[in-house]
Write a protein that holds these residues in place. Structure first.
Motif, PDB file in Angstrom:
ATOM      1  N   THR A   3       0.796  -1.214   0.000  1.00  0.00           N
ATOM      2  CA  THR A   3       0.000   0.000   0.000  1.00  0.00           C
ATOM      3  C   THR A   3       0.826   1.260   0.000  1.00  0.00           C
ATOM      4  OG1 THR A   3      -1.718  -1.176   1.089  1.00  0.00           O
ATOM      5  CG2 THR A   3      -1.811   1.171   1.225  1.00  0.00           C
ATOM      6  N   GLN A   4       0.588   2.039  -1.033  1.00  0.00           N
ATOM      7  CA  GLN A   4       1.319   3.285  -1.133  1.00  0.00           C
ATOM      8  C   GLN A   4       0.665   4.317  -0.243  1.00  0.00           C
ATOM      9  OE1 GLN A   4      -0.403   4.582  -4.646  1.00  0.00           O
ATOM     10  NE2 GLN A   4       1.155   6.065  -5.128  1.00  0.00           N
ATOM     11  N   ALA A   5      -0.669   4.164  -0.071  1.00  0.00           N
ATOM     12  CA  ALA A   5      -1.395   5.121   0.752  1.00  0.00           C
ATOM     13  C   ALA A   5      -0.899   5.091   2.195  1.00  0.00           C
ATOM     14  CB  ALA A   5      -2.886   4.826   0.693  1.00  0.00           C
ATOM     15  N   LEU A  95       3.427  -5.544 -14.017  1.00  0.00           N
ATOM     16  CA  LEU A  95       2.461  -4.986 -13.065  1.00  0.00           C
ATOM     17  C   LEU A  95       2.805  -5.348 -11.619  1.00  0.00           C
ATOM     18  CD1 LEU A  95      -0.863  -5.459 -15.050  1.00  0.00           C
ATOM     19  CD2 LEU A  95       0.563  -3.433 -14.867  1.00  0.00           C
ATOM     20  N   ALA A  99       3.810  -2.468  -8.795  1.00  0.00           N
ATOM     21  CA  ALA A  99       3.145  -2.432  -7.487  1.00  0.00           C
ATOM     22  C   ALA A  99       4.179  -2.493  -6.368  1.00  0.00           C
ATOM     23  CB  ALA A  99       2.141  -3.579  -7.371  1.00  0.00           C
ATOM     24  N   GLU A 102       5.893   0.825  -6.109  1.00  0.00           N
ATOM     25  CA  GLU A 102       5.022   1.859  -5.535  1.00  0.00           C
ATOM     26  C   GLU A 102       5.025   1.865  -4.013  1.00  0.00           C
ATOM     27  OE1 GLU A 102       1.277   3.237  -7.864  1.00  0.00           O
ATOM     28  OE2 GLU A 102       1.327   1.065  -7.839  1.00  0.00           O
ATOM     29  N   SER A 107       4.520   6.902  -7.392  1.00  0.00           N
ATOM     30  CA  SER A 107       3.305   6.369  -8.008  1.00  0.00           C
ATOM     31  C   SER A 107       3.649   5.712  -9.340  1.00  0.00           C
ATOM     32  CB  SER A 107       2.295   7.488  -8.242  1.00  0.00           C
ATOM     33  OG  SER A 107       2.750   8.323  -9.286  1.00  0.00           O
ATOM     34  N   ARG A 108       2.780   4.830  -9.779  1.00  0.00           N
ATOM     35  CA  ARG A 108       3.040   4.166 -11.054  1.00  0.00           C
ATOM     36  C   ARG A 108       3.084   5.174 -12.189  1.00  0.00           C
ATOM     37  NH1 ARG A 108      -0.684  -0.580 -13.051  1.00  0.00           N
ATOM     38  NH2 ARG A 108      -1.859   1.011 -14.120  1.00  0.00           N
ATOM     39  N   GLU A 109       2.203   6.182 -12.105  1.00  0.00           N
ATOM     40  CA  GLU A 109       2.185   7.199 -13.161  1.00  0.00           C
ATOM     41  C   GLU A 109       3.553   7.878 -13.279  1.00  0.00           C
ATOM     42  OE1 GLU A 109      -0.223   6.592 -11.030  1.00  0.00           O
ATOM     43  OE2 GLU A 109      -2.075   6.417 -12.160  1.00  0.00           O
ATOM     44  N   GLU A 110       4.154   8.177 -12.128  1.00  0.00           N
ATOM     45  CA  GLU A 110       5.492   8.797 -12.128  1.00  0.00           C
ATOM     46  C   GLU A 110       6.519   7.871 -12.779  1.00  0.00           C
ATOM     47  OE1 GLU A 110       7.413  10.187  -8.301  1.00  0.00           O
ATOM     48  OE2 GLU A 110       5.319  10.066  -7.663  1.00  0.00           O
ATOM     49  N   ASP A 113       6.056   7.641 -16.463  1.00  0.00           N
ATOM     50  CA  ASP A 113       6.553   8.879 -17.074  1.00  0.00           C
ATOM     51  C   ASP A 113       8.063   8.867 -17.228  1.00  0.00           C
ATOM     52  OD1 ASP A 113       4.212  10.093 -17.528  1.00  0.00           O
ATOM     53  OD2 ASP A 113       4.342  11.559 -15.902  1.00  0.00           O
ATOM     54  N   LEU A 116       8.769   6.736 -20.283  1.00  0.00           N
ATOM     55  CA  LEU A 116       8.374   7.362 -21.555  1.00  0.00           C
ATOM     56  C   LEU A 116       9.186   8.620 -21.829  1.00  0.00           C
ATOM     57  CD1 LEU A 116       4.501   6.887 -21.387  1.00  0.00           C
ATOM     58  CD2 LEU A 116       6.217   5.395 -22.412  1.00  0.00           C
ATOM     59  N   GLY A 117       9.641   9.277 -20.755  1.00  0.00           N
ATOM     60  CA  GLY A 117      10.444  10.489 -20.918  1.00  0.00           C
ATOM     61  C   GLY A 117      11.913  10.163 -21.188  1.00  0.00           C
ATOM     62  N   HIS A 304       0.849   4.124 -24.950  1.00  0.00           N
ATOM     63  CA  HIS A 304       0.390   4.938 -23.824  1.00  0.00           C
ATOM     64  C   HIS A 304      -0.592   6.014 -24.306  1.00  0.00           C
ATOM     65  CE1 HIS A 304       0.707   6.421 -19.720  1.00  0.00           C
ATOM     66  NE2 HIS A 304       0.761   7.644 -20.211  1.00  0.00           N
ATOM     67  N   ARG A 311      -8.385   5.141 -20.366  1.00  0.00           N
ATOM     68  CA  ARG A 311      -8.191   5.474 -18.941  1.00  0.00           C
ATOM     69  C   ARG A 311      -9.094   6.632 -18.544  1.00  0.00           C
ATOM     70  NH1 ARG A 311      -2.969   4.646 -20.830  1.00  0.00           N
ATOM     71  NH2 ARG A 311      -2.437   6.868 -20.872  1.00  0.00           N
TER      72      ARG A 311
END
Ligand SMILES: [Fe+2]
Ligand SMILES: [Fe+2]
Lengths: 333, 95
Positions: A3-5, A95, A99, A102, A107-110, A113, A116-117, A304, A311
């Motif tokens: 859990t990242q939260a 995946l 997880a 994370e 975050s996974r989005e980071e 990125d 992709l960056g 993506h 999404r």
């Protein structure tokens, strides 16, 4: 917990290397205890693991591309079903690993990125092309074989979520290697042309596979600290040697020749000695100049971008449903 | 360029042989329906489960590992809660 939260930064405490906490952490690692997401850990340990686990995740995801190239052209339905299942597994591995990464607070989005960056790396091996069907055999046999060598010791990594993800991954990997070897067996027992195709694939994949274990021990940047932290259990050179020792007899069984004239069994060490690896090639591929780096990144960015509307739609629907439920509850209350 | 973070879910699976749901991992999904479908695809590709629970990660309250000593201390000192604390004469046999 994955859990990242639960991992909300505890003010700036995380960056203050408290000597007491640090000593307790080192002692736990030395005692083979697992470190869990909410446990105190040195910032450098967190950073090292975030980098390693996310690069591992990126590699699984990018790794789907070279093999995905052959799904529609697999020679039989049996081969096609197996390859499809293998590529799906690699996605799953990505995946699990995102997880696990994370739990360290990104975050996974980071993380996506960063890939992709062009800021994050992935395994150099996936920047080589799959020119013939035999490459699918060679990848399963050699690339997954090398990955297994790397991943088995990671099942005992000091960081709990990474170790657990690796246990799952390793259970799934063995089918990958076996299906690849089966393809190689079939081709090497086939026509002269098929046998030549198998040999050509081995010639092209062998050296890049040896590079998968990373730079030689004297040059490895991350080796020592990672060993002390029990992230790494064997050095790059040790794992590479294990892989060579395991693979040479398998190649012999196929009746194929390793593309290394210096390869010979050393009676004194009981290991296979092999020729010099072209580390310049490795550096070039990592720096972005391999045969397929651009293609791979372009394919990931396109996937993506093309998936963005899905999404967004899923999120919009979820938001609408939540608002509707809230309104219903307000009326009922 | 970063997208907003999507909801994280914890996945629990009850296997064929086990009775209780066990934590399998986590995943991202916009809502619970998609989370269940993704959990099936990500965590049960080889028939690992007969039932799946998904729980929003931020709905979980966890104990603090830093307080583990204090939290679990009451159980440490109560060895009389274990069967081996009691002496039963050998002649009585297995009990
Ligand atoms: Fe994998
Ligand atoms: Fe694999």
């Amino acid at each position: 917990m994955y859990t990242q939260a639960l991992n909300a930064p505890q003010s700036d405490e995380r960056h203050l290397e408290d000597a007491d906490k640090s000593a307790r952490f080192e002692a736990r690692v030395a005692n083979e205890q697992r470190i869990e997401p909410n446990d105190w850990m040195p910032a450098a340990y967190r950073k090292t693991l975030t980098r390693q686990i996310s690069q591992h995740a990126h590699s699984e995801i990018v790794g789907m591309l070279p093999e995905g190239n052959w799904i529609t052209r697999a020679p039989t339905l049996r081969r096609k079903a197996a390859l499809l299942a293998k590529v799906q597994d690699e996605c799953g591995h990505g995946l699990y690993l995102y997880a696990a990464a994370e739990t360290l607070g990104s975050s996974r989005e980071e993380l996506v990125d960063q890939l992709l960056g062009g800021k994050a790396k992935y395994s150099s091996i996936f920047n080589y092309p799959t020119l013939t069907w035999a490459d699918i055999g060679a990848i399963g046999w050699l690339v997954d074989g090398a990955a297994i060598m790397n991943q088995i010791p990671l099942c005992r990594c000091s960081y709990g979520p990474y170790a657990r993800a690796m246990i799952r991954v390793c259970k799934e990997e063995s089918f990958h290697q076996r299906q690849g070897y089966e393809i190689m067996v079939t081709l090497s027992r086939g026509t002269d042309e098929q046998k030549a195709m198998a040999q050509d694939a081995l010639n092209r994949w062998w050296w890049p596979c040896l590079m998968m274990f990373g730079p030689p021990d004297q040059q490895s940047q991350h080796g020592n600290q990672s060993t002390r932290w029990k992230i790494k259990r064997f050095s790059n050179d040790e794992l590479r040697q294990k892989f060579v020792d395991a693979t040479v007899p398998q190649a012999r069984y196929l009746g194929l020749t390793m593309p290394d004239p210096e390869l010979r069994f050393n009676d004194a060490t009981q290991h296979w000695d092999f020729g010099a690896i072209d580390w310049q090639e490795f550096a070039d591929v990592l720096a972005g100049f391999g045969p397929c780096n651009r293609d791979r990144m372009a394919a990931r960015r396109k996937a993506h971008d093309d998936g963005a509307w899905v999404r967004e739609a899923a999120q919009a629907y979820a938001d609408k449903e939540r608002a509707r439920r809230a309104a219903d509850n307000a009326v009922a209350a | 360029m970063s997208e907003p973070n999507s909801q994280l879910w914890e996945v629990f699976i009850r296997s064929r042989n086990g009775l209780a749901h066990k934590h399998a991992g986590s995943l991202h999904a916009a809502d619970s329906t998609l989370a269940l479908q993704a959990a099936r695809d990500v965590y049960t590709r080889r028939g690992e489960g007969l039932s799946i629970w998904v729980v929003p990660s931020n709905a979980i309250t966890a104990s603090d590992p830093a307080e583990a000593g204090m939290m679990f201390e009451p159980a440490q000192s109560k060895i009389y809660r274990h069967p081996t604390f009691y002496d039963v004469p050998d002649e009585v046999g297995h009990m």
